[in-house]
Design a protein around this motif. Structure first.
Motif, PDB file in Angstrom:
ATOM      1  N   PRO A   1       0.795  -1.229   0.000  1.00 44.32           N
ATOM      2  CA  PRO A   1       0.000   0.000   0.000  1.00 44.32           C
ATOM      3  C   PRO A   1       0.828   1.280   0.000  1.00 44.32           C
ATOM      4  N   GLY A   2       0.216   2.311  -0.547  1.00 39.30           N
ATOM      5  CA  GLY A   2       0.760   3.652  -0.373  1.00 39.30           C
ATOM      6  C   GLY A   2       0.586   4.089   1.071  1.00 39.30           C
TER       7      GLY A   2
ATOM      8  N   PHE B   1       0.433   6.721   8.063  1.00 37.01           N
ATOM      9  CA  PHE B   1      -0.565   5.653   8.003  1.00 37.01           C
ATOM     10  C   PHE B   1      -0.634   5.120   6.585  1.00 37.01           C
ATOM     11  N   ALA B   2      -1.060   3.874   6.466  1.00 39.54           N
ATOM     12  CA  ALA B   2      -1.133   3.227   5.157  1.00 39.54           C
ATOM     13  C   ALA B   2      -2.541   3.347   4.591  1.00 39.54           C
ATOM     14  N   ILE B   3      -2.646   3.368   3.274  1.00 41.00           N
ATOM     15  CA  ILE B   3      -3.967   3.452   2.630  1.00 41.00           C
ATOM     16  C   ILE B   3      -4.153   2.276   1.673  1.00 41.00           C
ATOM     17  N   ASP B   4      -5.372   1.738   1.713  1.00 36.07           N
ATOM     18  CA  ASP B   4      -5.654   0.555   0.900  1.00 36.07           C
ATOM     19  C   ASP B   4      -5.906   0.891  -0.568  1.00 36.07           C
TER      20      ASP B   4
ATOM     21  N   ILE C   1       2.145   3.587  -8.001  1.00 37.36           N
ATOM     22  CA  ILE C   1       2.403   4.883  -7.361  1.00 37.36           C
ATOM     23  C   ILE C   1       3.597   5.514  -8.058  1.00 37.36           C
ATOM     24  N   LYS C   2       3.362   6.691  -8.582  1.00 33.00           N
ATOM     25  CA  LYS C   2       4.426   7.407  -9.274  1.00 33.00           C
ATOM     26  C   LYS C   2       5.497   7.847  -8.269  1.00 33.00           C
ATOM     27  N   PRO C   3       6.757   7.640  -8.576  1.00 36.95           N
ATOM     28  CA  PRO C   3       7.809   8.137  -7.671  1.00 36.95           C
ATOM     29  C   PRO C   3       7.682   9.648  -7.474  1.00 36.95           C
ATOM     30  N   GLY C   4       8.036  10.122  -6.292  1.00 34.61           N
ATOM     31  CA  GLY C   4       7.954  11.558  -5.982  1.00 34.61           C
ATOM     32  C   GLY C   4       6.546  12.055  -5.781  1.00 34.61           C
ATOM     33  N   SER C   5       5.653  11.171  -5.393  1.00 32.60           N
ATOM     34  CA  SER C   5       4.246  11.528  -5.249  1.00 32.60           C
ATOM     35  C   SER C   5       3.915  12.079  -3.870  1.00 32.60           C
ATOM     36  N   GLY C   6       4.736  11.716  -2.886  1.00 34.56           N
ATOM     37  CA  GLY C   6       4.399  12.049  -1.498  1.00 34.56           C
ATOM     38  C   GLY C   6       3.474  11.046  -0.847  1.00 34.56           C
ATOM     39  N   ILE C   7       3.237   9.917  -1.522  1.00 33.92           N
ATOM     40  CA  ILE C   7       2.428   8.870  -0.888  1.00 33.92           C
ATOM     41  C   ILE C   7       3.211   7.554  -0.810  1.00 33.92           C
ATOM     42  N   GLY C   8       4.486   7.678  -0.551  1.00 33.53           N
ATOM     43  CA  GLY C   8       5.272   6.511  -0.168  1.00 33.53           C
ATOM     44  C   GLY C   8       5.507   5.497  -1.261  1.00 33.53           C
ATOM     45  N   SER C   9       5.877   5.966  -2.447  1.00 30.95           N
ATOM     46  CA  SER C   9       6.125   5.058  -3.566  1.00 30.95           C
ATOM     47  C   SER C   9       7.283   4.098  -3.274  1.00 30.95           C
ATOM     48  N   SER C  10       8.413   4.627  -2.881  1.00 27.01           N
ATOM     49  CA  SER C  10       9.559   3.751  -2.627  1.00 27.01           C
ATOM     50  C   SER C  10       9.321   2.895  -1.388  1.00 27.01           C
TER      51      SER C  10
ATOM     52  N   ALA D   1       3.412   1.058   5.779  1.00 29.70           N
ATOM     53  CA  ALA D   1       3.236   0.189   4.604  1.00 29.70           C
ATOM     54  C   ALA D   1       3.412  -1.279   5.001  1.00 29.70           C
ATOM     55  N   THR D   2       4.337  -1.562   5.902  1.00 30.49           N
ATOM     56  CA  THR D   2       4.599  -2.933   6.329  1.00 30.49           C
ATOM     57  C   THR D   2       3.554  -3.439   7.324  1.00 30.49           C
ATOM     58  N   LEU D   3       3.176  -2.578   8.263  1.00 29.78           N
ATOM     59  CA  LEU D   3       2.342  -3.013   9.389  1.00 29.78           C
ATOM     60  C   LEU D   3       0.865  -2.652   9.245  1.00 29.78           C
ATOM     61  N   GLY D   4       0.572  -1.656   8.409  1.00 35.18           N
ATOM     62  CA  GLY D   4      -0.792  -1.152   8.314  1.00 35.18           C
ATOM     63  C   GLY D   4      -1.107  -0.173   9.431  1.00 35.18           C
ATOM     64  N   GLY D   5      -2.305   0.382   9.408  1.00 33.79           N
ATOM     65  CA  GLY D   5      -2.741   1.316  10.440  1.00 33.79           C
ATOM     66  C   GLY D   5      -1.877   2.555  10.520  1.00 33.79           C
ATOM     67  N   PHE D   6      -1.892   3.178  11.679  1.00 34.59           N
ATOM     68  CA  PHE D   6      -1.004   4.302  11.943  1.00 34.59           C
ATOM     69  C   PHE D   6       0.264   3.759  12.600  1.00 34.59           C
TER      70      PHE D   6
END
Lengths: 308, 308
Positions: free
Chosen positions: B10-11, B25-28, B89-98, B145-150
């Motif tokens: 997830p992002g 936090f991660a988003i589905d 997810i496009k790199p440099g998006s601000g939503i955790g692509s890498s 991204a690994t654990l989910g949630g906040f």
């Protein structure tokens, strides 16, 4: 309805390490006693008892008087009260002496008037009393003294107080060296600018402390208490601070920092047994000095001001 | 044990308003897909699919490759893997692509090796991957991204990650304007010193946000999100930020701020219906511009990387 009530108004620890200006908790082990009685004179008559007779008795200058008046103004009442304050917390202690009197006063008066306000609503009036003593609007002692437990003061205008029930086995040890530190002086020592990097570590700790309180994770509470901003600047005001902290940490404290603006120092512990060991460690450090001091071992208060 | 696994990674939204550098936090609703297969060549072979072929495929420079290698080094294993990354997810998006690629890679490899590590342990390896992409050690995207949630990253050295289950009805809307903001540039814009008064408001909000998350108090979450430090400095990098924020707040968002270092902007909402209204408000503001953009409506992820 009774015409007289006696209350115990607890001391409190504000700042709580990392939570400068936003966090506080109440302690059951030390506090003021107050006897408040309705009178027929439409005025507030203040009497302080024991040691601290130099506290103002003019109700416009006394924290209890101002807090009660704020409540009465809101209620549009001209009821008079005799207020007897048996102070057990020395003013300027760093453990919420004025806050205790303000909180005790409004809880007692609210009781005598048939509880028109909730405890949460009373915080606002108590804060107005506290303002007279400190010259500044702060709720991080009055809120926990009134409500018990931990209180987060998220913001002012409007006042936003969040009450947090303390973990069941959280104990506190406070040492109060009998010297006075003026809050004003302790404020002036602080740099008005701080490095962003330190601020990030600080709000990481604040978040960790909240998580620890909500999940009763004592270790997390302990490692989150660390204050990278205020304690390093203020500790010079407190005799033997470094040695004291080192000793209580070696004695098993979860964490240790300055209570309010000092000179009191608090440590948190899991369980009474651990708290007693920590108290003994504090005593060992301070009995080598020529300072008078008092040590209080206490559970974190669950309910704030108690009707006796 | 299977030789191949497909995962959804997830992002994630880091900083989360007031929680600069400590919260994410991660988003589905948006993320990478990855297919990872054991090979017999004792090496990691990376292949990226879809649009972003300019991402490095050298396993020593690719986040997924570095993260996997960190895991294998710890395990003293020379197992090889084919890694296919379908980047959404496009790199440099601000939503955790890498971070998504790093998290997905270590979860998938851990699965193929019989789960020698817990998810919490995997964060450390994923963070090493992330470091290659950002040049800095950060876990506020890889941990969620690994654990989910906040996830709260209380501190580094040692890494101290606290996982917080999101309130059941917490939704997120993210708008991703298709422009690139370099994290480095977004960092350099920040003043290294901040006023103590603002820092106090910030950690009051951080504490409020934590309290809101633990007690599922949506209003408290909302009023705590406000960021007095970073957002005012960075918002100039994001086209129409002020109008966007105004519109989503009027549309009923709990709060709104920059996702990571931008250009994405996130809003939190209570419930899907509210999230949809907010998404429409974002769309209205952005369709007046000549910018390409994407909008994602999504629940806060509960579990992080999913094995498909």
């Amino acid at each position: 309805m009774s015409d007289s009530v006696k209350v115990f108004a607890p001391g409190s620890v504000s700042n709580v390490g990392c939570g400068f200006d936003i966090l506080g908790f109440a302690i059951d082990g030390v506090g003021d006693e107050m006897i408040i009685t309705k009178n027929d004179q439409n005025k507030i008559i203040i009497q302080t008892v024991k040691d601290y007779e130099d506290l103002p008795t003019d109700p416009k200058k006394n924290v209890a008087g101002v807090a009660i008046q704020a409540l009465l103004d809101d209620l549009e009442s001209d009821q008079g009260f005799d207020v007897e304050i048996i102070k057990n917390i020395k003013p300027g202690s760093g453990i919420g002496s004025s806050a205790a009197s303000a909180a005790g006063a409004v809880v007692a008066v609210n009781e005598l008037l048939g509880k028109p306000y909730t405890r949460m609503q009373l915080v606002d009036f108590a804060m107005k009393g506290e303002e007279v003593a400190s010259g500044d609007v702060h709720a991080d002692n009055v809120a926990p003294a009134t409500l018990g437990g931990f209180c987060l003061i998220r913001g002012y205008n409007p006042l936003d107080v969040i009450h947090i029930q303390p973990p069941a086995d959280l104990w506190c040890v406070v040492i109060h060296p009998q010297i006075e530190i003026k809050t004003k002086e302790a404020r002036e020592i602080l740099s008005p600018q701080i490095p962003l990097k330190k601020a990030i570590r600080q709000w990481g700790n604040v978040a960790g402390l909240m998580a620890g309180l909500y999940t009763a994770d004592y270790d997390l509470i302990g490692r989150s208490l660390e204050d990278h901003i205020v304690e390093p600047q203020r500790k010079v005001l407190i005799p033997e601070f470094d040695e004291l902290k080192l000793s209580v940490m070696e004695a098993g404290a979860l964490g240790c920092s300055i209570s309010g603006s000092g000179p009191s120092v608090f440590a948190l512990a899991k369980g009474k047994e651990s708290a007693d060991v920590i108290a003994a460690a504090m005593d060992t450090v301070y009995k080598r000095t020529d300072l008078d001091y008092k040590i209080y071992v206490s559970k974190v208060s669950e309910g704030g001001v108690k009707i006796l």
